[in-house]
Design a protein around this motif. Sequence first.
Motif, mmCIF file in Angstrom:
data_model
loop_
_atom_site.group_PDB
_atom_site.id
_atom_site.type_symbol
_atom_site.label_atom_id
_atom_site.label_comp_id
_atom_site.label_asym_id
_atom_site.label_seq_id
_atom_site.Cartn_x
_atom_site.Cartn_y
_atom_site.Cartn_z
ATOM 1 N N ALA A 162 0.827 -1.207 0.000
ATOM 2 C CA ALA A 162 0.000 0.000 0.000
ATOM 3 C C ALA A 162 0.861 1.257 0.000
ATOM 4 O O ALA A 162 0.463 2.298 -0.542
ATOM 5 C CB ALA A 162 -0.934 0.000 1.210
ATOM 6 N N PRO A 211 -4.196 7.347 2.560
ATOM 7 C CA PRO A 211 -5.440 6.609 2.374
ATOM 8 C C PRO A 211 -5.210 5.173 1.910
ATOM 9 O O PRO A 211 -6.001 4.278 2.242
ATOM 10 C CB PRO A 211 -6.224 7.423 1.340
ATOM 11 C CG PRO A 211 -5.253 8.339 0.719
ATOM 12 C CD PRO A 211 -4.121 8.517 1.681
ATOM 13 N N ALA A 212 -4.142 4.925 1.174
ATOM 14 C CA ALA A 212 -3.840 3.551 0.758
ATOM 15 C C ALA A 212 -3.575 2.668 1.973
ATOM 16 O O ALA A 212 -4.020 1.518 2.043
ATOM 17 C CB ALA A 212 -2.639 3.531 -0.194
ATOM 18 N N LEU A 249 -6.885 1.968 3.688
ATOM 19 C CA LEU A 249 -7.616 0.919 2.965
ATOM 20 C C LEU A 249 -7.041 -0.459 3.272
ATOM 21 O O LEU A 249 -7.796 -1.429 3.424
ATOM 22 C CB LEU A 249 -7.593 1.192 1.458
ATOM 23 C CG LEU A 249 -8.484 2.337 0.990
ATOM 24 C CD1 LEU A 249 -8.230 2.635 -0.480
ATOM 25 C CD2 LEU A 249 -9.942 2.025 1.248
ATOM 26 N N LEU A 291 -8.385 -1.457 6.548
ATOM 27 C CA LEU A 291 -9.785 -1.873 6.452
ATOM 28 C C LEU A 291 -9.895 -3.268 5.840
ATOM 29 O O LEU A 291 -10.705 -4.084 6.268
ATOM 30 C CB LEU A 291 -10.582 -0.873 5.615
ATOM 31 C CG LEU A 291 -10.957 0.417 6.314
ATOM 32 C CD1 LEU A 291 -11.592 1.391 5.321
ATOM 33 C CD2 LEU A 291 -11.896 0.157 7.475
ATOM 34 N N TRP A 292 -9.085 -3.511 4.819
ATOM 35 C CA TRP A 292 -9.118 -4.801 4.133
ATOM 36 C C TRP A 292 -8.741 -5.939 5.080
ATOM 37 O O TRP A 292 -9.319 -6.998 5.064
ATOM 38 C CB TRP A 292 -8.195 -4.766 2.922
ATOM 39 C CG TRP A 292 -8.200 -6.013 2.101
ATOM 40 C CD1 TRP A 292 -9.293 -6.715 1.691
ATOM 41 C CD2 TRP A 292 -7.070 -6.702 1.594
ATOM 42 N NE1 TRP A 292 -8.909 -7.794 0.940
ATOM 43 C CE2 TRP A 292 -7.541 -7.812 0.872
ATOM 44 C CE3 TRP A 292 -5.691 -6.481 1.675
ATOM 45 C CZ2 TRP A 292 -6.690 -8.704 0.241
ATOM 46 C CZ3 TRP A 292 -4.857 -7.369 1.032
ATOM 47 C CH2 TRP A 292 -5.356 -8.461 0.323
#
Length: 137
Positions: free
Chosen positions: A90, A122-123, A126, A129-130
């Motif tokens: 990321a 933000p990557a 994410l 979150l993943w």
Amino acid sequence: MTQQTLPDTRPDRRRPGRAWHVVRHYLEMVVAMVVGMVVLGPVWGLLWPGLSASVAADALVMATDMAIGMAAWMRFLGHSWSAIGVMSTAMYLPFVALLVPFWAGAITGGTVLTAGHVLMLPAMALAMLWRRGEYVH
């Protein structure tokens, strides 16, 4: 007479604690990345004096410095190697994606470096979150 147990309908008071845990961990990773850049940046300056002349090399080495700092902190906290790999990916993806328009002459080297750092945040969110099971305890 037996007492009937009713379902617990109270709000889950642990959720704010979980959210803070994730936010705190995210901020810790950002601090570890900055430490990686500050500590390893001067080493590259000694080993590769002309590094900043190449935008691609500069961006990828900087991402590597940050990934090393972040990986060391995540491993210290007991995260799996696969979670560290996902988070490192990321961190690299924004820079790699921005190098394509840079090589096409559509953006400047400064844009690659600045936008790469901004998009990395933000990557990383994410990625968290993943793999939220890795971060929510």
